[in-house]
Design an enzyme around this catalytic site. Structure first.
Site, short mmCIF file in Angstrom:
data_model
loop_
_atom_site.label_atom_id
_atom_site.label_comp_id
_atom_site.label_asym_id
_atom_site.label_seq_id
_atom_site.Cartn_x
_atom_site.Cartn_y
_atom_site.Cartn_z
N ASN A 52 0.85 -1.18 0.00
CA ASN A 52 0.00 0.00 0.00
C ASN A 52 0.89 1.24 0.00
O ASN A 52 2.07 1.17 0.34
CB ASN A 52 -0.93 0.00 1.23
CG ASN A 52 -2.18 0.81 1.00
OD1 ASN A 52 -2.29 1.55 0.02
ND2 ASN A 52 -3.13 0.69 1.90
N HIS A 53 0.32 2.37 -0.36
CA HIS A 53 1.06 3.63 -0.40
C HIS A 53 0.83 4.42 0.89
O HIS A 53 -0.16 4.24 1.58
CB HIS A 53 0.60 4.48 -1.59
CG HIS A 53 0.85 3.85 -2.91
ND1 HIS A 53 2.12 3.72 -3.44
CD2 HIS A 53 0.01 3.31 -3.82
CE1 HIS A 53 2.05 3.14 -4.61
NE2 HIS A 53 0.77 2.87 -4.87
N ASN A 54 1.75 5.34 1.17
CA ASN A 54 1.65 6.21 2.33
C ASN A 54 0.83 7.45 1.96
O ASN A 54 1.37 8.45 1.51
CB ASN A 54 3.04 6.60 2.83
CG ASN A 54 2.98 7.50 4.04
OD1 ASN A 54 1.99 7.51 4.76
ND2 ASN A 54 4.04 8.25 4.25
N TYR A 55 -0.47 7.36 2.16
CA TYR A 55 -1.34 8.48 1.81
C TYR A 55 -1.40 9.53 2.92
O TYR A 55 -1.96 10.61 2.74
CB TYR A 55 -2.76 7.98 1.50
CG TYR A 55 -3.44 7.31 2.66
CD1 TYR A 55 -4.19 8.04 3.56
CD2 TYR A 55 -3.32 5.94 2.85
CE1 TYR A 55 -4.80 7.42 4.64
CE2 TYR A 55 -3.93 5.32 3.90
CZ TYR A 55 -4.67 6.07 4.81
OH TYR A 55 -5.27 5.45 5.87
#
Length: 195
Positions: free
Chosen positions: A84-87
């Site tokens: 997952n990305h660091n939003y």
């Protein structure tokens, strides 16, 4: 040279790419399991299969690691994501260059229906059933039947029967039961019912 390494080297000599891919999935990378050749798997070294596993034409992103237990069946078109990305970044939008890896662990004798999505960090315990088209965002307890988006518990398997059959190793398929026996049920689910 180990037998597994020799097998992989021999498979690489096959001239047609689609045949090589099939042989790798069947005998090279995942012996004792059946992975459809149209299955798309990234980072195969991070995928651990427990034996007698069936994976239909699905996409498995294994960067964070995926463990699938014995006799688990996965339908067509499923998607497993372990990154997952660091939003929540304070310096970039919609996300920054930091990625998160979270492992997916699936127990034994699990049935995952077609077109299901399994999100990062999810654990699915033994005997669970994931209804087709479900989006599993949270861990699933033993013998639970979940469905929907996001997936919620919609029923339960009988745990005593499951444990008894699991102990006796009464798993599908056995050679006596192939081909499948289909029984037609002439009923339709009711959408709206007036009383």
């Amino acid at each position: 040279m180990s037998l597994a390494r020799l097998r992989k080297n021999l498979i690489e000599l096959v001239p047609i790419r689609s045949w090589r891919k099939y042989l790798h999935y069947r005998y090279g990378w995942f012996p004792g399991n059946f992975v459809q050749p149209d299955c798309n798997i990234s980072s195969t070294k991070n995928l651990k299969l427990g034996g007698n596993v069936y994976i239909g034409g699905s996409r498995l992103c294994c960067d964070g690691g995926i463990e699938i237990g014995f006799n688990t069946k996965i339908g067509e078109g499923c998607f497993f994501l372990t990154s997952n990305h660091n939003y929540k970044s304070k310096i970039r939008i919609p996300f920054d260059n930091i990625g998160f890896l979270q492992k997916i662990v699936i127990g034994q004798n699990v049935w995952i229906g077609a077109k299901s999505i399994i999100c990062p960090g999810v654990r699915i315990d033994d005997g669970a059933i994931i209804a087709m088209g479900s989006v599993v965002t949270k861990s699933v307890p033993k013998c639970a039947i979940v469905g929907g988006n996001p997936a919620k518990i919609i029923g339960w398997r009988d745990k005593k029967t499951f444990d008894k059959l699991s102990e006796e190793k009464m798993t599908y398929p056995t050679s006596k039961e192939i081909p499948l026996e289909w029984i037609r049920i002439n009923e339709y689910k009711k959408y709206m019912q007036k009383e």
